[in-house]
Design a protein around this motif. Structure first.
Motif, PDB file in Angstrom:
ATOM      1  N   MET A  61       0.659  -1.446   0.254  1.00 19.59           N
ATOM      2  CA  MET A  61      -0.083  -0.062  -0.019  1.00 19.59           C
ATOM      3  C   MET A  61       0.800   1.320   0.007  1.00 19.59           C
ATOM      4  N   TYR A  62       1.860   1.023   0.913  1.00 23.52           N
ATOM      5  CA  TYR A  62       2.556   2.303   0.839  1.00 23.52           C
ATOM      6  C   TYR A  62       3.737   2.479  -0.326  1.00 23.52           C
TER       7      TYR A  62
ATOM      8  N   GLU B 117       1.378   4.143  -2.940  1.00 26.20           N
ATOM      9  CA  GLU B 117       0.981   5.325  -2.593  1.00 26.20           C
ATOM     10  C   GLU B 117       2.240   6.339  -3.064  1.00 26.20           C
TER      11      GLU B 117
ATOM     12  N   HIS C 205      -3.101   8.709  -2.261  1.00 27.23           N
ATOM     13  CA  HIS C 205      -3.328   8.047  -0.900  1.00 27.23           C
ATOM     14  C   HIS C 205      -4.567   7.340  -0.808  1.00 27.23           C
ATOM     15  N   LEU C 206      -4.354   6.073  -0.350  1.00 26.68           N
ATOM     16  CA  LEU C 206      -5.246   4.791  -0.210  1.00 26.68           C
ATOM     17  C   LEU C 206      -5.952   4.919   1.017  1.00 26.68           C
TER      18      LEU C 206
END
Lengths: 83, 150
Positions: free
Chosen positions: A46-47, A50, A56-57
Motif C-alpha cells: 500500500m505504501y 502510494e 493516498h489509499l
C-alpha cells in the motif's frame, strides 16, 4: 499511462516486497494465496503504491488489494490521467 | 552519572514490554502521528555486557534495534490508541548498523512515521550517540489486537 504499464510498475513493487520473481506476478495473481503476502507486506505494498503513484489509499482499501487488478481499481482514473 | 535513573511511568502504561526486555527509558519529545525522540536504557551494569564482549563491551546492535522497535510501538500507541493487550509483531526491518556503542554511551532514538494505519505502521528509524550515528533505516510492524488479526 496504460494498464499494462501500471501493472508492470505495481508488479515491481510486489516483487520487491514479496521477493518473488516479477515474471510470476500477473494482473490477476492472488497476492495472498499465490505469493504469501501477509498483513505487513500488504501495508508495505500500500505504501509503495502510494509513493509510486503519488496517491493516498484508505485503510479500508486494503482488503480490495488482493490482486493488481484490484489495486488498479482503487487507483482509478487519476493515475492514468497523470501519465 | 546517569541523568535518567528510571523508566518513564508513561512508557509502562503505553507499551506492553517489561524488564528485563524493556530498553526504552525516557521520552524526550512526542508529536503524535508524526515523530518521537527518546532515550534507550543502556545500563552499563547489564548482564549482557559480561559476554558481549569479555574485556571489550559493545552494546548489542539487536538491543539497539529492539529499543527502536519499542520506541516505534510507543509512537504508534500514542497515535492509534490500540486496545489494551495488543501485541506488536515486527514484520519488516531494513537497517544498517553504522557504528558501535559502549556501555557508557547515551543512546538517542529518533522515530518518524512513514505510513500508519490502525493495524500497523512503517517507520523511519535512527539511533545515535552524541558523536556518531549507530543505526539507520526502516522498520514496520503489525499490531495484533486481543481479538486477533488475519
Amino acid at each position: 499511462m496504460n494498464d499494462a504499464e501500471i501493472v508492470q510498475r505495481i508488479a515491481k513493487i510486489v516483487s520487491t516486497i514479496s521477493e518473488k520473481d516479477e515474471a510470476l506476478i500477473k494482473a490477476d495473481t492472488d497476492l495472498r494465496d499465490a505469493l504469501g503476502i501477509d498483513s505487513m507486506m500488504g501495508l508495505e505494498i500500500m505504501y509503495g503504491v502510494e509513493k509510486e503513484f503519488k496517491v493516498h489509499l484508505k485503510e479500508d482499501d486494503l482488503p480490495k488489494m488482493r490482486t493488481i487488478t484490484g489495486i488498479i481499481g482503487l487507483l482509478g482514473d487519476k493515475v492514468k490521467a497523470a501519465g | 552519572m546517569n541523568p535518567m535513573p528510571a523508566v518513564d511511568a508513561d512508557i509502562l502504561q503505553t507499551i506492553p514490554h517489561r524488564p528485563p526486555f524493556l530498553f526504552l527509558k525516557h521520552i524526550e519529545s512526542l508529536k503524535e502521528g508524526e515523530s518521537l525522540t527518546a532515550w534507550m536504557d543502556n545500563d552499563p551494569k547489564a548482564a549482557h555486557y559480561g559476554g558481549h564482549f569479555p574485556g571489550l563491551p559493545v552494546t548489542p546492535g539487536v538491543l539497539i534495534l529492539e529499543a527502536l522497535a519499542q520506541a516505534s510501538c510507543y509512537l504508534f500507541a500514542k497515535t492509534i490508541h490500540p486496545p489494551i493487550g495488543s501485541q506488536y509483531l515486527l514484520g519488516n526491518v531494513k537497517i544498517r548498523f553504522l557504528n558501535t556503542a559502549s556501555p557508557q554511551d547515551k543512546i538517542q532514538l529518533k522515530i518518524k512515521i512513514e505510513r500508519i494505519i490502525s493495524a500497523g505502521a512503517i517507520f523511519n528509524i535512527c539511533a545515535r550517540t552524541e558523536i556518531a550515528e549507530l543505526v539507520s533505516g526502516e522498520l514496520g510492524f503489525i499490531c495484533k489486537s486481543p481479538k486477533g488479526l488475519r
